[in-house]
Design an enzyme around this catalytic site. Structure first.
Site, PDB file in Angstrom:
ATOM      1  N   CYS A 133      16.457  28.635  16.219  1.00 27.67           N
ATOM      2  CA  CYS A 133      16.063  29.813  15.525  1.00 27.67           C
ATOM      3  C   CYS A 133      14.824  30.803  16.074  1.00 27.67           C
ATOM      4  O   CYS A 133      14.526  31.537  15.988  1.00 27.67           O
ATOM      5  CB  CYS A 133      16.345  29.667  14.178  1.00 27.67           C
ATOM      6  SG  CYS A 133      17.985  29.199  13.247  1.00 27.67           S
TER       7      CYS A 133
ATOM      8  N   ASN B 157      10.521  17.153  27.209  1.00 28.17           N
ATOM      9  CA  ASN B 157      10.585  18.923  28.128  1.00 28.17           C
ATOM     10  C   ASN B 157      11.865  19.302  26.676  1.00 28.17           C
ATOM     11  O   ASN B 157      12.475  19.236  26.009  1.00 28.17           O
ATOM     12  CB  ASN B 157      12.017  18.254  29.455  1.00 28.17           C
ATOM     13  CG  ASN B 157      13.250  17.064  29.269  1.00 28.17           C
ATOM     14  OD1 ASN B 157      14.560  18.355  28.881  1.00 28.17           O
ATOM     15  ND2 ASN B 157      12.787  16.319  28.709  1.00 28.17           N
TER      16      ASN B 157
ATOM     17  N   ARG C 249       0.850  -1.311   0.124  1.00 31.72           N
ATOM     18  CA  ARG C 249       0.012  -0.152  -0.106  1.00 31.72           C
ATOM     19  C   ARG C 249       0.996   0.979  -0.183  1.00 31.72           C
ATOM     20  O   ARG C 249       0.226   2.512  -0.838  1.00 31.72           O
ATOM     21  CB  ARG C 249      -0.783  -0.070   0.688  1.00 31.72           C
ATOM     22  CG  ARG C 249      -1.781  -1.649   1.740  1.00 31.72           C
ATOM     23  CD  ARG C 249      -2.731  -1.551   0.243  1.00 31.72           C
ATOM     24  NE  ARG C 249      -3.967  -2.779   0.564  1.00 31.72           N
ATOM     25  CZ  ARG C 249      -4.111  -3.267   0.226  1.00 31.72           C
ATOM     26  NH1 ARG C 249      -2.706  -4.070  -0.150  1.00 31.72           N
ATOM     27  NH2 ARG C 249      -5.330  -3.795   0.005  1.00 31.72           N
TER      28      ARG C 249
ATOM     29  N   THR D 200      16.394  18.533  26.672  1.00 33.64           N
ATOM     30  CA  THR D 200      16.397  17.744  25.694  1.00 33.64           C
ATOM     31  C   THR D 200      15.994  17.770  24.258  1.00 33.64           C
ATOM     32  O   THR D 200      17.684  17.877  23.318  1.00 33.64           O
ATOM     33  CB  THR D 200      15.702  16.056  26.004  1.00 33.64           C
ATOM     34  OG1 THR D 200      15.943  15.752  27.549  1.00 33.64           O
ATOM     35  CG2 THR D 200      16.631  14.937  25.745  1.00 33.64           C
TER      36      THR D 200
ATOM     37  N   ALA E 160       4.261   9.179  25.118  1.00 37.48           N
ATOM     38  CA  ALA E 160       2.668   9.509  24.302  1.00 37.48           C
ATOM     39  C   ALA E 160       3.032   9.373  22.806  1.00 37.48           C
ATOM     40  O   ALA E 160       3.054   8.313  22.394  1.00 37.48           O
ATOM     41  CB  ALA E 160       1.958   9.993  24.380  1.00 37.48           C
TER      42      ALA E 160
ATOM     43  N   ARG F 290      -2.597   7.474  26.579  1.00 35.56           N
ATOM     44  CA  ARG F 290      -2.269   8.208  25.901  1.00 35.56           C
ATOM     45  C   ARG F 290      -1.638   7.139  25.656  1.00 35.56           C
ATOM     46  O   ARG F 290      -0.988   7.674  24.289  1.00 35.56           O
ATOM     47  CB  ARG F 290      -1.846   9.021  25.210  1.00 35.56           C
ATOM     48  CG  ARG F 290      -0.522   9.706  26.315  1.00 35.56           C
ATOM     49  CD  ARG F 290      -0.887  11.352  26.945  1.00 35.56           C
ATOM     50  NE  ARG F 290       0.207  10.933  28.712  1.00 35.56           N
ATOM     51  CZ  ARG F 290       0.116  11.071  29.641  1.00 35.56           C
ATOM     52  NH1 ARG F 290      -1.086   9.914  30.156  1.00 35.56           N
ATOM     53  NH2 ARG F 290       1.160  11.196  30.502  1.00 35.56           N
TER      54      ARG F 290
ATOM     55  N   LYS G  26      10.199   1.730  29.529  1.00 32.88           N
ATOM     56  CA  LYS G  26       8.996   2.259  28.448  1.00 32.88           C
ATOM     57  C   LYS G  26       9.761   1.191  26.787  1.00 32.88           C
ATOM     58  O   LYS G  26       8.769   1.081  26.275  1.00 32.88           O
ATOM     59  CB  LYS G  26       8.366   4.080  28.652  1.00 32.88           C
ATOM     60  CG  LYS G  26       7.965   4.280  29.535  1.00 32.88           C
ATOM     61  CD  LYS G  26       7.577   5.243  29.314  1.00 32.88           C
ATOM     62  CE  LYS G  26       6.556   5.941  30.654  1.00 32.88           C
ATOM     63  NZ  LYS G  26       6.554   7.394  30.147  1.00 32.88           N
TER      64      LYS G  26
ATOM     65  N   CYS H 274       2.104  18.127  31.057  1.00 31.82           N
ATOM     66  CA  CYS H 274       1.072  17.339  30.971  1.00 31.82           C
ATOM     67  C   CYS H 274       0.837  16.748  32.110  1.00 31.82           C
ATOM     68  O   CYS H 274      -0.446  16.615  32.393  1.00 31.82           O
ATOM     69  CB  CYS H 274       1.676  16.550  29.968  1.00 31.82           C
ATOM     70  SG  CYS H 274       2.011  16.195  28.307  1.00 31.82           S
TER      71      CYS H 274
ATOM     72  N   CYS I 190      16.652  25.807  12.656  1.00 33.42           N
ATOM     73  CA  CYS I 190      17.326  24.740  14.038  1.00 33.42           C
ATOM     74  C   CYS I 190      15.830  25.769  14.873  1.00 33.42           C
ATOM     75  O   CYS I 190      15.499  26.662  14.363  1.00 33.42           O
ATOM     76  CB  CYS I 190      18.215  24.737  13.876  1.00 33.42           C
ATOM     77  SG  CYS I 190      19.031  25.822  15.460  1.00 33.42           S
TER      78      CYS I 190
END
Length: 349
Positions: free
Chosen positions: A178, A135, A16, A138, A43, A75, A90, A192, A175
Site C-alpha cells: 500500500c 533489501n 522491570r 525480501t 545490524a 554496528r 551470522k 549501506c 501493508c
C-alpha cells in the site's frame, strides 16, 4: 530449548517489564508463549533478536544467509572479532550469544537465503515477523506471506543516519505494498555499503521495531503505531506520516486483491550458476538500472570500469558486472546466496 513439559520459568528476571502497567504480568506471560521470526541478522536483526530474547519471548527464530565480517562489528552488536575470524554464519553466532543471555528462550538459528521456496515454512507457528533485511525484494516477499497468512510484521530499514519503520497488521492496517506500489529497481537506491550507516541510527529503529513486536506478542495490538516513523539522527529529527487510512485509499494488489506475485516467484531475481566460470548470474525481469548513478556510488569502493553495455566493480575477491537491465554476473563465487548478498550490498534490490 525449553522443555514444554516443564512449568513456565518464574517472572523474576522480567520484573522491570512486569511493573510497567501497560504490559503487566499477563502481558509478560503472553510474551513467554509468543514466537517471533527475525528475517536477517545484520545490524537491525542483531538488536531485534537481542531485545526479543531478553524480553522473554518464548521462541525467536533467526534466519540469515550471510557470515560475520570485521566490517560488521561497527554496528552489529552481537558479534565480536572471534566470530569474524572464524567466518561464522551470522544466525549461528547470534544464537550462541543469545542463548547465554537467556536460557529460558528457545533460539533457533537457520542459515538460509529467504526466498519463495522456504518463506512459508519459516513462518510456521510464528506470531510476528520482524524485518532485519537489507533489501526490498525480501521485504515484498515477507509482506506477501504475512498478508496471505495473517501474520503481523514490522518493517524497518536504515541508511546513513536515517531509518524508518512501520507496523503491518494484515486485514487492519496498510501493508508495505500500500505504501510502495512497486519494489525499487536495482541501483535506484543507495545501500549501506555505498552510502554508509551509523550504528546509533540502527539502535533507534530496531528498538522501535522490537517494542512494536512486544506489543503484538503481549496482546496489546491496540497500542500499535499507525504511523510510518522516519528518524534522522544526524539532525535529531523525527517525522511521522499517518497511514491510518492508507489501506482504504489505494487499490493494493496484495491486501485488497489477494495477489502474491513475490510469493509465487513471479517477481524478484532469477539465479543461475555459470558452469566452469566460478560465477553466478542474477537477473531481474522487467527491471532497469542507471549505470551512471551506480558508477557514482561505486567510485570509492574499488576499481570501476565501464563501456556502453555494462559497469564493472573489481573488489579484492569478487568482480561485479552489472548491465542496464539489472542483470549481474558476480565472479569469484559459485554460491547463489553469496552472490545475492553481494548484489544487495553493492547494487541494492
Amino acid at each position: 530449548m525449553p522443555d514444554p513439559m516443564q512449568p513456565a520459568p518464574p517472572l523474576d528476571r522480567y520484573i522491570r517489564q512486569v511493573r510497567y502497567a501497560p504490559l503487566g504480568r499477563e502481558g509478560q506471560e503472553r510474551l513467554g508463549a509468543g514466537r517471533a521470526l527475525v528475517c536477517g541478522c545484520g545490524a537491525l536483526g542483531n538488536m531485534l533478536a537481542t531485545w526479543l530474547v531478553r524480553a522473554g519471548v518464548g521462541l525467536v527464530r533467526i534466519v540469515d544467509r550471510d557470515f560475520v565480517e570485521k566490517n560488521n562489528l561497527q554496528r552489529q552488536t552481537l558479534f565480536d572479532e572471534d566470530d569474524a575470524d572464524a567466518g561464522l554464519p551470522k544466525a549461528v553466532a547470534a544464537a550462541e550469544k543469545l542463548r547465554r543471555a537467556n536460557r529460558d528462550v528457545a533460539v533457533e538459528a537457520i542459515v538460509a537465503d529467504i526466498g519463495p521456496s522456504n518463506i512459508e515454512s519459516l513462518c510456521d507457528a510464528i506470531d510476528v515477523i520482524v524485518d532485519g533485511t537489507d533489501n526490498f525484494e525480501t521485504r515484498f516477499l515477507i509482506n506477501d506471506v504475512a498478508v496471505k497468512r495473517g501474520i503481523p510484521w514490522v518493517y524497518g530499514g536504515c541508511l546513513g543516519a536515517e531509518g524508518q519503520t512501520m507496523t503491518i497488521l494484515p486485514g487492519q492496517t496498510a501493508c508495505l505494498r500500500c505504501l510502495l506500489q512497486d519494489c525499487p529497481p536495482p541501483g535506484a537506491l543507495p545501500t549501506c555499503d555505498t552510502a554508509g550507516i551509523l550504528g546509533p541510527a540502527v539502535g533507534v529503529i530496531a528498538s522501535i521495531q522490537a517494542l512494536e513486536a512486544i506489543k503484538i506478542l503481549s496482546g496489546r495490538r491496540h497500542a500499535v503505531s499507525h504511523y510510518l516513523t522516519v528518524v534522522e539522527l544526524w539532525d535529531c529529527s523525527i517525522r511521522q506520516v499517518d497511514v491510518t487510512n492508507l489501506r482504504d485509499q489505494v487499490d493494493c494488489p496484495t491486501c485488497k486483491r489477494g495477489e502474491f506475485a513475490w510469493l509465487a516467484g513471479q517477481e524478484g531475481s532469477r539465479s543461475a550458476v555459470l558452469c566452469g566460470r566460478n560465477a553466478v548470474q542474477l537477473s531481474f525481469p522487467g527491471k532497469t538500472v542507471s549505470l551512471d548513478s551506480l558508477a557514482a556510488q561505486w567510485e570509492k569502493l574499488g576499481q570501476v570500469s565501464r563501456n556502453p553495455f555494462l559497469l564493472r566493480l573489481k573488489l579484492q575477491e569478487y568482480d561485479l558486472t552489472v548491465f542496464p537491465d539489472g542483470r549481474a554476473i558476480i565472479s569469484g563465487t559459485s554460491d547463489i546466496a553469496t552472490a545475492r548478498t553481494l548484489y544487495a550490498k553493492y547494487v541494492g534490490t
